[in-house]
Design an enzyme around this catalytic site. Structure first.
Site, PDB file in Angstrom:
ATOM      1  N   LEU A 160      -7.092  24.569 -35.451  1.00 33.77           N
ATOM      2  CA  LEU A 160      -5.894  25.358 -35.168  1.00 33.77           C
ATOM      3  C   LEU A 160      -5.237  25.655 -34.784  1.00 33.77           C
ATOM      4  O   LEU A 160      -4.174  26.757 -35.197  1.00 33.77           O
ATOM      5  CB  LEU A 160      -6.966  27.272 -36.039  1.00 33.77           C
ATOM      6  CG  LEU A 160      -8.377  27.092 -36.599  1.00 33.77           C
ATOM      7  CD1 LEU A 160      -9.293  28.152 -36.778  1.00 33.77           C
ATOM      8  CD2 LEU A 160      -7.834  26.536 -38.188  1.00 33.77           C
ATOM      9  N   GLY A 175      -2.763  26.882 -27.205  1.00 34.32           N
ATOM     10  CA  GLY A 175      -2.113  27.655 -26.774  1.00 34.32           C
ATOM     11  C   GLY A 175      -2.297  27.117 -24.883  1.00 34.32           C
ATOM     12  O   GLY A 175      -3.341  25.955 -24.398  1.00 34.32           O
ATOM     13  N   GLY A 176      -2.298  27.974 -24.102  1.00 30.25           N
ATOM     14  CA  GLY A 176      -2.051  27.149 -22.778  1.00 30.25           C
ATOM     15  C   GLY A 176      -3.310  27.812 -22.188  1.00 30.25           C
ATOM     16  O   GLY A 176      -3.701  27.063 -20.928  1.00 30.25           O
ATOM     17  N   PHE A 177      -4.215  28.075 -22.713  1.00 32.14           N
ATOM     18  CA  PHE A 177      -5.721  28.855 -22.115  1.00 32.14           C
ATOM     19  C   PHE A 177      -6.758  27.719 -22.740  1.00 32.14           C
ATOM     20  O   PHE A 177      -7.828  27.567 -22.140  1.00 32.14           O
ATOM     21  CB  PHE A 177      -6.097  30.378 -21.868  1.00 32.14           C
ATOM     22  CG  PHE A 177      -5.417  31.002 -21.116  1.00 32.14           C
ATOM     23  CD1 PHE A 177      -5.968  31.117 -19.888  1.00 32.14           C
ATOM     24  CD2 PHE A 177      -3.553  31.421 -21.351  1.00 32.14           C
ATOM     25  CE1 PHE A 177      -4.906  32.515 -19.429  1.00 32.14           C
ATOM     26  CE2 PHE A 177      -3.545  32.154 -20.314  1.00 32.14           C
ATOM     27  CZ  PHE A 177      -4.288  32.206 -19.168  1.00 32.14           C
ATOM     28  N   GLY A 178      -6.690  27.390 -24.061  1.00 28.74           N
ATOM     29  CA  GLY A 178      -7.697  26.371 -24.753  1.00 28.74           C
ATOM     30  C   GLY A 178      -6.954  26.085 -26.208  1.00 28.74           C
ATOM     31  O   GLY A 178      -5.856  27.019 -26.399  1.00 28.74           O
ATOM     32  N   ARG A 179      -8.098  25.754 -26.542  1.00 32.46           N
ATOM     33  CA  ARG A 179      -7.757  24.902 -28.284  1.00 32.46           C
ATOM     34  C   ARG A 179      -8.410  25.663 -28.885  1.00 32.46           C
ATOM     35  O   ARG A 179      -9.885  26.381 -28.800  1.00 32.46           O
ATOM     36  CB  ARG A 179      -7.921  23.537 -28.161  1.00 32.46           C
ATOM     37  CG  ARG A 179      -7.251  22.537 -27.559  1.00 32.46           C
ATOM     38  CD  ARG A 179      -7.976  21.259 -27.179  1.00 32.46           C
ATOM     39  NE  ARG A 179      -6.687  20.155 -27.606  1.00 32.46           N
ATOM     40  CZ  ARG A 179      -5.919  19.351 -27.792  1.00 32.46           C
ATOM     41  NH1 ARG A 179      -6.437  20.023 -29.145  1.00 32.46           N
ATOM     42  NH2 ARG A 179      -4.893  18.753 -27.808  1.00 32.46           N
ATOM     43  N   LYS A 226     -13.402  29.174 -30.084  1.00 35.25           N
ATOM     44  CA  LYS A 226     -12.110  28.628 -28.516  1.00 35.25           C
ATOM     45  C   LYS A 226     -12.264  27.795 -27.304  1.00 35.25           C
ATOM     46  O   LYS A 226     -13.979  29.190 -26.804  1.00 35.25           O
ATOM     47  CB  LYS A 226     -11.461  30.083 -27.933  1.00 35.25           C
ATOM     48  CG  LYS A 226     -10.323  29.440 -27.344  1.00 35.25           C
ATOM     49  CD  LYS A 226      -9.463  30.939 -27.505  1.00 35.25           C
ATOM     50  CE  LYS A 226      -7.603  31.004 -26.057  1.00 35.25           C
ATOM     51  NZ  LYS A 226      -6.917  31.828 -26.098  1.00 35.25           N
ATOM     52  N   ASP A 246      -1.721  40.553 -23.919  1.00 35.34           N
ATOM     53  CA  ASP A 246      -1.021  39.163 -24.409  1.00 35.34           C
ATOM     54  C   ASP A 246      -0.738  40.267 -26.334  1.00 35.34           C
ATOM     55  O   ASP A 246      -1.472  38.538 -26.992  1.00 35.34           O
ATOM     56  CB  ASP A 246      -2.178  38.553 -24.516  1.00 35.34           C
ATOM     57  CG  ASP A 246      -1.372  36.577 -24.378  1.00 35.34           C
ATOM     58  OD1 ASP A 246      -0.282  37.178 -24.172  1.00 35.34           O
ATOM     59  OD2 ASP A 246      -2.033  35.831 -24.694  1.00 35.34           O
TER      60      ASP A 246
END
Length: 604
Positions: A293, A296-300, A316, A412
């Site tokens: 989906l 990002g910088g912290f995960g998929r 996530k 965020d």
């Protein structure tokens, strides 16, 4: 197969007192064994008190040779039985396929219990009726108390003090003056043998104990002579079996390692929120890219369907190599998971595996807002939908800041973390950076993390996070929703690179409507757009004290209070957001968003 068997004492016994017509007390004990065919067999057997020893009309299988489909339950049967039942028959309300029951004119037992016995310290021990091993039963009826007790135990074990079954029974209307005593058994599609190895019965007294030394042994099947060829084939079969077993063990070990996950004692309190890695792996088809989906910088983030409930979820995968802080992180995540608000994406739970955390959220079918807001040739969202989304996110932040048990700072807030449900309602998600603290206390300083363009100046300078830092990010969010632009556009003309600067300069020139998303093509309410743009500037004030609270933001959006006038301070690059001339300093209003503090470019 499909057979019945009966054995009765040859003559009927006098069971009723001639003077009172009451049933006389009696006692019996017997040793029995049920030896099944391979691998299963038999339906069970029963001790029987019957008005007749001719039960030739009784059926086999589940009817135990006692009744048939037409007379089961008839009061004219005049039969009392204690069944040792080895089959589960729902039509007779059986509790399982290994139980003892008291039957009166029917195979629907008046009382039943799992086959077994109670030890002297009241602990229950199971026995398997169809084990092929001898067992002993005691059946005792007290005529004065009208109480029938049934006790079961392993062979040669002392009689347990506590009966397995105890029932108040008045058989006066069932018993004739004289009744036959004996046994009945039946088989179904598979053969079985039912044995009574010893039996003692006594009217108006205690049955004589059985002399175990005089009881016959169970017959054993004669071993067949092994063919000569078997001496060759048996070793070969053993080798093949061992190879297959080794392959299965290797497969199981590899599969277990594949789905291995971390579980520590402190996580037990979150048991209902913990998902198994196997379920998440299957729900996402092994985290295949076609279910991705977003990144990002912290995960998929992957789309998944939970196998048990067929529920759509978003999973996530967050990298978390450090062992320190995991417990605190999970505790805060689970605290957020207990929140309930229509404008927050619901966190359903988590999973930990090796150096990875997996967070499970409600699935939002329309994805994140930024995909519909940016890089589109035509507007997907009209102004009314955008305004509804903005108000929804404001309500969600108000809930986090003021209405929860603890203050929750999201840290965020941005369009990519606003998700849209099936009706395009906005829900704030991704609480991976959230901070919690008690009302009335000040949060501790922390490392500046977030996304460039949304970070308040006090975060980049001192690592100070408060609800006001969320308000600053919400100001950037308001501008990007109204303008259809990200807070920082590197490819835009120099004057338009920093969104808040561009909006400020157009407001100063009196051309603020020039910044509105061109794809709306003028289809909006001017007054509403101006309020959103000016409120975005107000929330983006470099001074935390000058920014409104989220409650004040909602009041301004709803028109409950007027929008404060923005007064230009000609001595500064920015503008004053409050009446009375408290202006922006000589720093550009957006400069803190691109400072040198530690940030996470690109978001998550």
């Amino acid at each position: 197969m499909h057979a019945t068997g009966h054995v009765f004492y040859s003559t009927p016994l006098l069971f009723k007192n001639p003077q009172t017509s009451n049933v006389i007390s009696f006692s019996t004990t017997f040793v029995f064994a049920i030896v099944p065919g391979y691998p299963l067999g038999g339906m069970g057997m029963a001790f029987v008190l019957s008005s007749s020893k001719n039960l030739s009309g009784a059926s086999h299988s589940q009817y135990l040779g006692l009744f048939n489909p037409s007379n089961n339950g008839n009061l004219s049967n005049h039969i009392v039985a204690v069944e040792l039942d080895t089959s589960f028959n729902p039509e007779f309300k059986d509790i399982n396929d290994n139980h003892v029951g008291i039957d009166i004119d029917s195979l629907i037992s008046t009382e039943s219990y799992d086959a077994g016995y109670f030890t002297n310290d009241a602990k229950f021990r199971n026995l398997t009726l169809m084990s092929g091993e001898p067992m002993q039963v005691w059946i005792e009826y007290d005529g004065k108390e009208m109480q029938l007790n049934v006790t079961l135990s392993p062979f040669k074990a002392p009689k347990p003090n506590h009966p397995l079954l105890s029932s108040n029974v008045n058989p006066s209307s069932i018993f004739f003056d004289r009744m036959y005593v004996g046994f009945s058994a039946s088989t179904g599609t598979v053969r079985a043998s039912h044995y009574v190895l010893g039996w003692s019965f006594k009217l108006d007294g205690i049955a004589q104990p059985l002399d175990y030394s005089k009881l016959p042994h169970l017959p054993r099947s004669k071993s067949k002579q092994r063919p000569r060829g078997m001496t060759i084939w048996i070793p070969m079969l053993v080798v093949v079996f061992l190879l297959i077993t080794a392959a299965i063990v290797l497969f199981v070990v590899r599969r277990r390692n594949k789905f291995a996950e971390i579980l520590e004692d402190w996580e037990l309190e979150y048991g209902s929120h913990r998902f198994s890695y196997k379920d998440l792996y299957r729900s996402t088809n092994g985290f295949e890219d076609n279910g991705l989906l977003g990144v990002g910088g912290f995960g998929r983030v992957y789309r998944g369907v939970l196998p048990a409930s067929n529920t759509e979820v978003a999973v996530k995968r967050v990298s978390h190599e450090s062992k320190q802080g995991v417990r605190e992180f999970v505790a805060e995540i689970m605290s957020i998971g207990r929140l309930r608000h229509r404008n927050l994406v619901q966190l359903l739970g988590y999973c930990r595996r090796k150096g990875e955390l997996l967070l499970v959220y409600d699935f939002m079918p329309n994805g994140s807002l930024d995909k519909l807001l940016f890089d589109q040739k035509k507007s997907i969202l009209d102004w009314a939908q955008r305004l509804r989304i903005v108000k929804g996110i404001a309500l969600g932040l108000l809930y986090l800041h003021e209405e929860c048990k603890q203050v929750i700072i999201h840290r965020d807030v941005k369009a990519s973390n606003v998700l849209l449900d099936g009706e395009l309602n906005g829900k704030l998600g991704d609480f991976g950076l959230a901070r919690l603290y008690d009302h009335g206390t000040d949060p501790k300083s922390t490392i500046a993390v977030g996304t460039m363009g949304y970070l308040a100046p006090e975060v980049t300078r001192r690592g100070k996070v408060t609800t006001s830092t969320d308000v600053f990010a919400f100001g950037a969010f308001l501008l990007e929703v109204a303008c259809g632009r990200r807070p920082i556009e590197a490819r835009a003309p120099k004057e338009e690179t920093i969104l808040v600067d561009w909006v400020m300069k157009n407001w100063q020139r009196g051309t603020i409507l020039d910044v509105v998303d061109w794809r709306l093509q003028g289809r909006y309410v001017v007054e509403e757009v101006e309020v959103v743009l000016k409120l975005g500037l107000l929330c983006s004030h470099q001074s935390p004290a000058a920014r409104p609270s989220m409650r004040e933001v909602i009041q301004i959006l709803d028109g409950a209070v007027p929008m404060p006038d923005l007064v230009v301070d000609l001595r500064s690059v920015g503008a004053s957001a409050l009446p009375g001339g408290e202006g922006f300093s000589n720093c550009n209003t957006s400069t803190p968003s691109i400072g040198t503090a530690s940030v996470q470019p690109g978001g998550r």
